[in-house]
Design an enzyme around this catalytic site. Structure first.
Site, PDB file in Angstrom:
ATOM      1  N   HIS A 143      33.981  42.795  41.819  1.00 53.14           N
ATOM      2  CA  HIS A 143      35.448  41.990  42.035  1.00 53.14           C
ATOM      3  C   HIS A 143      34.924  40.488  42.194  1.00 53.14           C
ATOM      4  O   HIS A 143      33.913  40.245  42.978  1.00 53.14           O
ATOM      5  CB  HIS A 143      36.258  42.390  43.160  1.00 53.14           C
ATOM      6  CG  HIS A 143      36.668  43.777  43.325  1.00 53.14           C
ATOM      7  ND1 HIS A 143      37.862  43.998  42.340  1.00 53.14           N
ATOM      8  CD2 HIS A 143      36.401  44.984  43.696  1.00 53.14           C
ATOM      9  CE1 HIS A 143      38.055  45.367  42.282  1.00 53.14           C
ATOM     10  NE2 HIS A 143      37.289  46.009  43.277  1.00 53.14           N
ATOM     11  N   ARG A 183      43.832  31.575  35.107  1.00 51.94           N
ATOM     12  CA  ARG A 183      44.411  32.359  36.283  1.00 51.94           C
ATOM     13  C   ARG A 183      43.971  32.103  37.599  1.00 51.94           C
ATOM     14  O   ARG A 183      42.784  32.387  37.977  1.00 51.94           O
ATOM     15  CB  ARG A 183      44.301  33.741  35.860  1.00 51.94           C
ATOM     16  CG  ARG A 183      44.747  34.744  36.782  1.00 51.94           C
ATOM     17  CD  ARG A 183      44.084  36.182  36.398  1.00 51.94           C
ATOM     18  NE  ARG A 183      44.776  37.154  37.555  1.00 51.94           N
ATOM     19  CZ  ARG A 183      44.350  38.336  37.936  1.00 51.94           C
ATOM     20  NH1 ARG A 183      43.254  38.621  37.314  1.00 51.94           N
ATOM     21  NH2 ARG A 183      44.909  38.992  38.690  1.00 51.94           N
ATOM     22  N   PRO A 236      43.276  44.699  33.682  1.00 49.99           N
ATOM     23  CA  PRO A 236      44.394  43.791  33.618  1.00 49.99           C
ATOM     24  C   PRO A 236      44.390  42.283  33.932  1.00 49.99           C
ATOM     25  O   PRO A 236      43.795  42.095  35.134  1.00 49.99           O
ATOM     26  CB  PRO A 236      45.718  44.549  34.003  1.00 49.99           C
ATOM     27  CG  PRO A 236      45.007  45.391  34.979  1.00 49.99           C
ATOM     28  CD  PRO A 236      43.656  45.621  34.421  1.00 49.99           C
ATOM     29  N   ASN A 237      44.842  41.490  33.199  1.00 48.42           N
ATOM     30  CA  ASN A 237      44.882  39.896  33.438  1.00 48.42           C
ATOM     31  C   ASN A 237      43.584  39.354  33.444  1.00 48.42           C
ATOM     32  O   ASN A 237      43.344  38.043  33.894  1.00 48.42           O
ATOM     33  CB  ASN A 237      45.626  39.837  34.920  1.00 48.42           C
ATOM     34  CG  ASN A 237      46.939  40.113  34.706  1.00 48.42           C
ATOM     35  OD1 ASN A 237      47.972  39.935  33.977  1.00 48.42           O
ATOM     36  ND2 ASN A 237      47.300  41.219  35.715  1.00 48.42           N
ATOM     37  N   ARG A 253      42.218  39.699  51.357  1.00 49.09           N
ATOM     38  CA  ARG A 253      43.413  39.222  50.787  1.00 49.09           C
ATOM     39  C   ARG A 253      44.707  40.102  51.442  1.00 49.09           C
ATOM     40  O   ARG A 253      44.606  40.718  52.298  1.00 49.09           O
ATOM     41  CB  ARG A 253      43.368  39.164  49.430  1.00 49.09           C
ATOM     42  CG  ARG A 253      42.259  38.283  48.819  1.00 49.09           C
ATOM     43  CD  ARG A 253      42.003  38.263  47.377  1.00 49.09           C
ATOM     44  NE  ARG A 253      42.989  37.768  46.768  1.00 49.09           N
ATOM     45  CZ  ARG A 253      43.403  37.915  45.259  1.00 49.09           C
ATOM     46  NH1 ARG A 253      42.549  38.703  44.730  1.00 49.09           N
ATOM     47  NH2 ARG A 253      44.464  37.669  44.830  1.00 49.09           N
ATOM     48  N   GLU A 313      31.449  48.931  40.930  1.00 50.24           N
ATOM     49  CA  GLU A 313      32.920  48.201  41.015  1.00 50.24           C
ATOM     50  C   GLU A 313      32.551  46.888  41.381  1.00 50.24           C
ATOM     51  O   GLU A 313      31.720  46.661  42.134  1.00 50.24           O
ATOM     52  CB  GLU A 313      33.484  48.988  42.497  1.00 50.24           C
ATOM     53  CG  GLU A 313      34.716  48.237  42.543  1.00 50.24           C
ATOM     54  CD  GLU A 313      35.762  48.682  43.963  1.00 50.24           C
ATOM     55  OE1 GLU A 313      34.854  49.263  44.696  1.00 50.24           O
ATOM     56  OE2 GLU A 313      36.685  48.580  44.099  1.00 50.24           O
ATOM     57  N   TYR A 341      39.927  32.862  41.547  1.00 44.38           N
ATOM     58  CA  TYR A 341      38.945  33.684  40.722  1.00 44.38           C
ATOM     59  C   TYR A 341      37.814  32.678  39.968  1.00 44.38           C
ATOM     60  O   TYR A 341      37.312  33.222  39.370  1.00 44.38           O
ATOM     61  CB  TYR A 341      39.714  34.184  39.487  1.00 44.38           C
ATOM     62  CG  TYR A 341      40.721  35.146  40.194  1.00 44.38           C
ATOM     63  CD1 TYR A 341      40.185  36.445  40.940  1.00 44.38           C
ATOM     64  CD2 TYR A 341      42.138  35.150  40.165  1.00 44.38           C
ATOM     65  CE1 TYR A 341      41.021  37.537  41.364  1.00 44.38           C
ATOM     66  CE2 TYR A 341      42.922  36.339  40.677  1.00 44.38           C
ATOM     67  CZ  TYR A 341      42.483  37.158  41.326  1.00 44.38           C
ATOM     68  OH  TYR A 341      43.131  38.269  41.896  1.00 44.38           O
ATOM     69  N   ALA A 387      43.867  44.828  39.008  1.00 44.60           N
ATOM     70  CA  ALA A 387      44.797  45.492  39.948  1.00 44.60           C
ATOM     71  C   ALA A 387      45.067  47.085  40.073  1.00 44.60           C
ATOM     72  O   ALA A 387      45.349  47.645  41.052  1.00 44.60           O
ATOM     73  CB  ALA A 387      46.176  45.201  39.616  1.00 44.60           C
ATOM     74  N   ASN A 410      35.417  46.089  36.813  1.00 46.67           N
ATOM     75  CA  ASN A 410      36.284  45.446  37.298  1.00 46.67           C
ATOM     76  C   ASN A 410      37.717  46.034  36.842  1.00 46.67           C
ATOM     77  O   ASN A 410      38.331  45.332  36.084  1.00 46.67           O
ATOM     78  CB  ASN A 410      36.216  44.001  37.380  1.00 46.67           C
ATOM     79  CG  ASN A 410      36.967  43.121  38.120  1.00 46.67           C
ATOM     80  OD1 ASN A 410      37.996  43.725  38.888  1.00 46.67           O
ATOM     81  ND2 ASN A 410      37.025  41.818  38.320  1.00 46.67           N
TER      82      ASN A 410
HETATM   83  C1  DQA Z   1      40.184  41.380  41.200  1.00 45.49           C
HETATM   84  C2  DQA Z   1      40.863  41.644  42.466  1.00 45.49           C
HETATM   85  C3  DQA Z   1      42.054  42.511  42.511  1.00 45.49           C
HETATM   86  O1  DQA Z   1      42.856  42.657  43.554  1.00 45.49           O
HETATM   87  C4  DQA Z   1      43.057  41.731  41.456  1.00 45.49           C
HETATM   88  O2  DQA Z   1      44.263  42.585  41.230  1.00 45.49           O
HETATM   89  C5  DQA Z   1      42.462  41.325  40.155  1.00 45.49           C
HETATM   90  C6  DQA Z   1      40.981  40.969  40.281  1.00 45.49           C
HETATM   91  C7  DQA Z   1      39.017  40.413  41.277  1.00 45.49           C
HETATM   92  O3  DQA Z   1      38.214  40.407  40.590  1.00 45.49           O
HETATM   93  O4  DQA Z   1      38.827  39.790  42.508  1.00 45.49           O
HETATM   94  O5  DQA Z   1      43.062  41.194  39.025  1.00 45.49           O
HETATM   95  O6  DQA Z   1      39.805  42.774  40.724  1.00 45.49           O
END
Ligand code: DQA
Length: 144
Positions: free
Chosen positions: A102, A19, A11-12, A109, A100, A24, A79, A76
């Site tokens: 990120h 964003r 998501p997002n 964080r 995984e 990011y 959240a 990825n």
């Molecule tokens: C994320 C880190 C997560 O905590 C966050 O909710 C994201 C992006 C990252 O790529 O740094 O949406 O996965």
């Protein structure tokens, strides 16, 4: 097994580039897909890049990755990393290796980002390198 690596984004992440760029970066998901495709070609791999805002869709795609004989999955979960036992179970349920990924380093964080359910089952985690996290994860696939 095929040469295809599924790259699944939660998501997002469709808003990458706009964003919170201070966290990011300014690359969009399309920019990252283009970088991955170039690197994949060098490694003799292919990329299937996807994004969804829906948890169950990520579960379905993980099952599909196994059914289609994907080489590996870069995931990825955004959240859902920090909340989703369903994704943890899905990663455990398939034999396809899952890395995984990120952009940021969630461990540095807010405390609610310190827990990663997916990380409990992932073959590896690559984080904190911005868009380069995806490239390092793809290189790791070639070494699996
Ligand atoms: C994320 C880190 C997560 O905590 C966050 O909710 C994201 C992006 C990252 O790529 O740094 O949406 O996965």
């Amino acid at each position: 097994m095929t040469d295809t690596v599924y790259v699944l984004n939660g998501p997002n992440l469709n808003l990458l580039g706009l964003r919170e760029p201070e966290i990011y970066g300014s690359d969009t998901l399309d920019d990252i897909a283009a970088m991955l495709e170039d690197r994949a070609r060098e490694l003799g791999l292919a990329i299937d890049m996807r994004q969804t805002n829906h948890e169950g869709m990520l579960v379905d795609w993980l099952h599909e990755a196994q059914a289609e004989g994907a080489r590996a999955v870069l995931l990825n979960p955004a959240a859902y990393t920090h909340t989703s036992i369903a994704l943890l179970d899905a990663v455990r349920a398939i034999r396809t290796p899952v890395i995984e990924v990120h952009l940021s380093d969630p461990a540095t964080r807010e405390p609610f980002r310190h827990q990663s359910y997916v990380g409990m089952a992932a073959a590896r985690t690559v984080k904190g390198l911005g868009a380069r996290s995806y490239l390092v994860a793809l290189d790791a696939v070639a070494q699996l």
